[in-house]
Design an enzyme around this catalytic site. Structure first.
Site: not given
Length: 419
Positions: A234, A269-272, A308, A338, A367
């Site tokens: 987070g 558990e960092p991701g971003r 995103r 489109c 992401y």
């Protein structure tokens, strides 16, 4: 301790190198810096020296990212069967993996149970009592953790405030009794919670308080009987140019104060935080259209390249790498899809673009490719990883044959019937 800058802005990338890469590999193009991935992981780990810092694979499952993090000493947290497979193929020991199941399909549970059969160190986290029943029905009695829903959500958008979304985790009030039940059926080793994503400085206190609630619940369950308490990830990165980066050491101190003493090991558990600023997307300007409402700049990247902004109304920095010193002008930047959702920026001051200019879209590591798609039957772009002045292709550009292969090879395809 890593002394790398806490955030990498678009202006910090080598514009000459980016232009050379666009010329050599065409656009749209993902450009990944694995060294930056490792730096971000080491900085986070140094701030939490007594914790087990895993990487949340869902942010970016590219082999170049996973292998870099494994070399840096990270364990991997997986949210789906495919991530378990990709982590092991990248070199992870399955005994170190943690599988956090969210409404897992049968095939996912089958795969995880089979993998754990040969690798008893693998941990399966359940976010519904039904998941534990399904595991038991498969003969599984190994390592499990309970995912808690603390009823508190934080993050940059309501769609990522998982801590208060009923989809995620078991209500906190049910956890103590469930823990007693599960100890007779499995090897209960931990508790898990993830309260939200993209948390920046103004939400750190609220985020830490939510983690403190999880720690209190762990003490109620019996933290001395648990191997770990996993507080999820987070932790955000600044997407706007004027947003300051997290002081991760100060954040860590705030979290430690809120959590207090626990006998169990802390996990994060960092991701971003690890991958966001380690990748950019290069895109070519193909259209300039002057209207009364706006100057519209058309580019070859789209929501199939980076979804995103369409999905979360997310801001991503955009910068001209062809002519960054031109005077800024408010423009709207959009792709070839489109739909009105295919817009990266509206009335954004950017160095006045011209046709064939190369623009860079920043913070695309989290992401970005992970949510890429084939809308309009667009093949997905290539991805290159830089190493100093060198670069290597880590994912080739898709061809139309890749897009149509699942139809061409289907048993009911016309060619298949003729054969």
């Amino acid at each position: 301790m890593s002394h790398s800058p806490p955030v990498r802005r678009l202006a910090d990338w080598d514009h000459t190198q980016l232009l050379d890469l666009a010329a050599e590999h065409d656009t749209p193009l993902y450009v990944l810096d694995p060294d930056r991935v490792a730096e971000n992981y080491r900085r986070f780990s140094a701030a939490f020296p007594d914790a087990d810092v895993m990487y949340a694979a869902k942010a970016h499952t590219g082999r170049a990212v996973l292998s870099t993090l494994l070399e840096a000493g990270a364990d991997i947290e997986c949210a789906a069967r495919g991530e378990l497979q990709r982590a092991t193929e990248a070199g992870a020991d399955p005994n170190t993996l943690q599988y956090t199941a969210v409404n897992p399909p049968d095939a996912d549970l089958d795969y995880a149970v089979e993998l754990a059969g040969d690798n008893p160190g693998l941990t399966i986290t359940g976010g519904a009592e039904d998941t534990f029943d399904r595991l038991e029905a498969r003969g599984y009695d190994g390592r499990v953790a309970i995912r808690i829903n603390p009823g508190i959500g934080t993050g940059h958008h309501e769609k990522v405030a998982t801590g208060k979304d009923a989809k995620f985790g078991i209500p906190a009030e049910r956890v103590p009794d469930l823990a007693d039940e599960l100890r007779d059926r499995f090897d209960l080793v931990g508790l898990h919670a993830h309260v939200g994503s993209g948390v920046l400085t103004d939400e750190v206190e609220k985020h830490a308080q939510a983690l403190g609630t999880v720690a209190d619940l762990a003490r109620e369950v019996g933290d001395d009987s648990l191997e770990f308490v996993d507080f999820g990830g987070g932790f955000g990165v600044p997407y706007h140019e004027d947003e300051p980066p997290l002081d991760i050491e100060a954040v860590a101190e705030t979290v430690r104060e809120a959590v207090g003493d626990l006998d169990a090991t802390l996990k994060f558990e960092p991701g971003r935080y690890v991958v966001a600023d380690a990748e950019v997307i290069l895109t070519t300007v193909n259209t300039i259209k002057e209207t009364q409402a706006a100057t519209v700049v058309g580019v070859d990247a789209s929501l199939s390249t980076l979804i995103r902004p369409a999905m979360f109304d997310s801001y991503h920095p955009i910068r001209s790498v062809s002519a960054p010193d031109r005077a800024d002008e408010p423009v709207s930047v959009g792709g070839p899809c489109c739909t009105s959702a295919d817009v990266f920026a509206t009335d954004r001051p950017i160095a006045r673009p011209e046709r064939d200019d190369i623009l860079a879209i920043g913070n695309a590591g989290a992401y970005g490719y992970e949510l890429a798609n084939n809308f309009h039957s667009q093949p997905r772009p290539a991805e290159v990883a830089i190493d100093g002045d060198d670069a290597r292709v880590v994912r080739r550009r898709e061809r139309m044959a890749d897009v149509t292969r699942v139809e061409d090879e289907a048993p009911g395809a016309p060619d298949a019937e003729r054969e």
